[in-house]
Enzyme design. Sequence first.
Site, mmCIF file in Angstrom:
data_model
loop_
_atom_site.group_PDB
_atom_site.id
_atom_site.type_symbol
_atom_site.label_atom_id
_atom_site.label_comp_id
_atom_site.label_asym_id
_atom_site.label_seq_id
_atom_site.Cartn_x
_atom_site.Cartn_y
_atom_site.Cartn_z
ATOM 1 N N GLU A 177 0.827 -0.960 0.071
ATOM 2 C CA GLU A 177 -0.013 0.112 0.015
ATOM 3 C C GLU A 177 0.882 1.204 -0.034
ATOM 4 O OE1 GLU A 177 -2.829 -0.664 3.210
ATOM 5 O OE2 GLU A 177 -4.000 -1.604 1.986
ATOM 6 N N GLU A 380 -5.348 -8.406 -1.194
ATOM 7 C CA GLU A 380 -6.049 -8.280 0.196
ATOM 8 C C GLU A 380 -7.579 -7.889 -0.127
ATOM 9 O OE1 GLU A 380 -4.624 -5.476 2.990
ATOM 10 O OE2 GLU A 380 -2.634 -5.677 2.577
HETATM 11 C C1 BGP Z 1 -4.336 -3.018 4.788
HETATM 12 C C2 BGP Z 1 -3.104 -3.597 5.172
HETATM 13 C C3 BGP Z 1 -3.047 -4.855 6.012
HETATM 14 C C4 BGP Z 1 -4.162 -4.927 6.927
HETATM 15 C C5 BGP Z 1 -5.755 -4.533 6.051
HETATM 16 C C6 BGP Z 1 -6.754 -4.465 7.055
HETATM 17 O O1 BGP Z 1 -4.456 -1.753 4.790
HETATM 18 O O2 BGP Z 1 -2.173 -3.508 4.085
HETATM 19 O O3 BGP Z 1 -1.848 -4.717 6.833
HETATM 20 O O4 BGP Z 1 -4.132 -4.806 8.168
HETATM 21 O O5 BGP Z 1 -5.511 -3.295 5.724
HETATM 22 O O6 BGP Z 1 -6.759 -3.470 8.026
HETATM 23 P P1 BGP Z 1 -6.870 -3.410 9.439
HETATM 24 O O7 BGP Z 1 -5.914 -4.584 10.037
HETATM 25 O O8 BGP Z 1 -6.729 -2.050 10.014
HETATM 26 O O9 BGP Z 1 -8.491 -4.227 9.694
#
Ligand code: BGP
Length: 490
Positions: A177, A380
């Site tokens: 990201e 993701e």
């Molecule tokens: C993205 C990241 C991840 C992950 C995901 C979910 O932004 O790349 O590392 O954590 O989001 O977000 P969260 O963990 O805040 O629910």
Amino acid sequence: MTTAFPKGFLWGGATAANQIEGAWNVDGKGPSTADMVTGGTFETPRHYTATLQADTYYPSHQASDFYHHWREDLKLLHEMGYNTYRMSIAWTRIFPNGDDEEPNQAGLDFYRQIFEQCRDYGIEPIVTISHYETPYHLTQKYHGWLDRRVIDFYVKYCKTIFLAYKDLVHYWLTFNEINILIMMGGYVGAGLPLKDGESMFGGEMTDATRQDCFQALHHQFLASAKAVQLAHRINPDNWVGCMIAGSLSYPLTPAPADVLLNQQEMAMNNWFCGDVQVRGAYPYFAKHYFDEHHIHLQTEPEDTAILKAGKVDFYSFSYYSSNARTADPAKAESAGNMTFGAKNPYLKYSEWGWSTDATGLRVYLNDVYGRYGVPVMVVENGLGARDELTAEGQINDDYRIAYLKEHIEAMHAAIDDGVDLIGYTPWGCIDLVSAGTGQMEKRYGFIYVNRNDQQQGDFKRIPKKSFYWYRQVIASNGANLNPDVLQKLI
Ligand code: BGP
């Protein structure tokens, strides 16, 4: 009715080192920026401490203890039928300080065992080289990615792992990201210093913080471009992708002011980084943005050529939800994955304020492929939710199955539209620490990890109902999405 996905489609899941491994200071690992951040909740932001405080909870220190459970975890992923697994390497296991002369052999050995096991299971690793963690020493000594010298440290780290895992890893993502630097400040993405006690995401972006973020981003662009070239030189079979936080937004209304604002937000949040990494040059709208925000990048004459020579091979992104934009400041704001906007009346929102919008995934896939024309991967996606164990010790996460089913259908539709989508790795396939809130209890996994936010639990792994469902999805190559799957013992 869904038919099968293209032959050779990559089905798997995704994790990141600092959110799953734990063992933060074991076998020579150095501290990373992620290790200096406390737990939090949706209401209470995680904060950074300059030194570790006794009696303070730092979720990355134990996380899901993958460091001591990886064999069992990979076995479960294999049993689900994965043919790919996206994970990250912790830079500080390889170079504990970031600027060390020699790599840490124990760190190299740790990942080698994992990659060898993946090979034996027929699982193709997709490795994120830097996932929201910078060696903490680089933050303290160099102000993180603000310093151009960090590019060389990163490239040395890349060279070390490209050579070490030459025959085991063929898919690499340079920065997780990378566009977080445009949206939420610099500590998480680039190790830019914070004040002791400050929220992990820093405060509101000002022109001063923006200046630092864009300078750091420029250095990451160069580092990524150099890594792409190096990866291709070391092994022509290497495929390197960018990884962008897919930040789809819509105009809240057809008012031209909303449409214009949304177009500008889409451009900065998505296409700015995508254009540099896929097309090899800053987009036409960068100059206007820099002028408007008084950003002056320090560059070297060779930078343009470096960016041009280091275009990525594919575009990967995360996608959780969409947002809506309005030029009317009075409209309510809603949280989303790192961006903020107005509440979209057509969508449902989770406890953490994230909307569910599977159609948006199809929209985004078409936008991305239409713009860049390179293969695309969704690396993701998922629903963060609280899971309850039944008296029989099962987790019936039908809500997660419903979310994933819709999104797989949307991906299928996008492929029918003509998008060259090559893989899908839903987030947090094994429960792990939330990046945003630091909670274990915001769960995404197919595999439950018995650990809560009070630091109780023995880390036991329990397949959820979605585990059996996803196994059926993979076995049918996406043709069978029937949610009424039987939970069978594995
Ligand atoms: C993205 C990241 C991840 C992950 C995901 C979910 O932004 O790349 O590392 O954590 O989001 O977000 P969260 O963990 O805040 O629910």
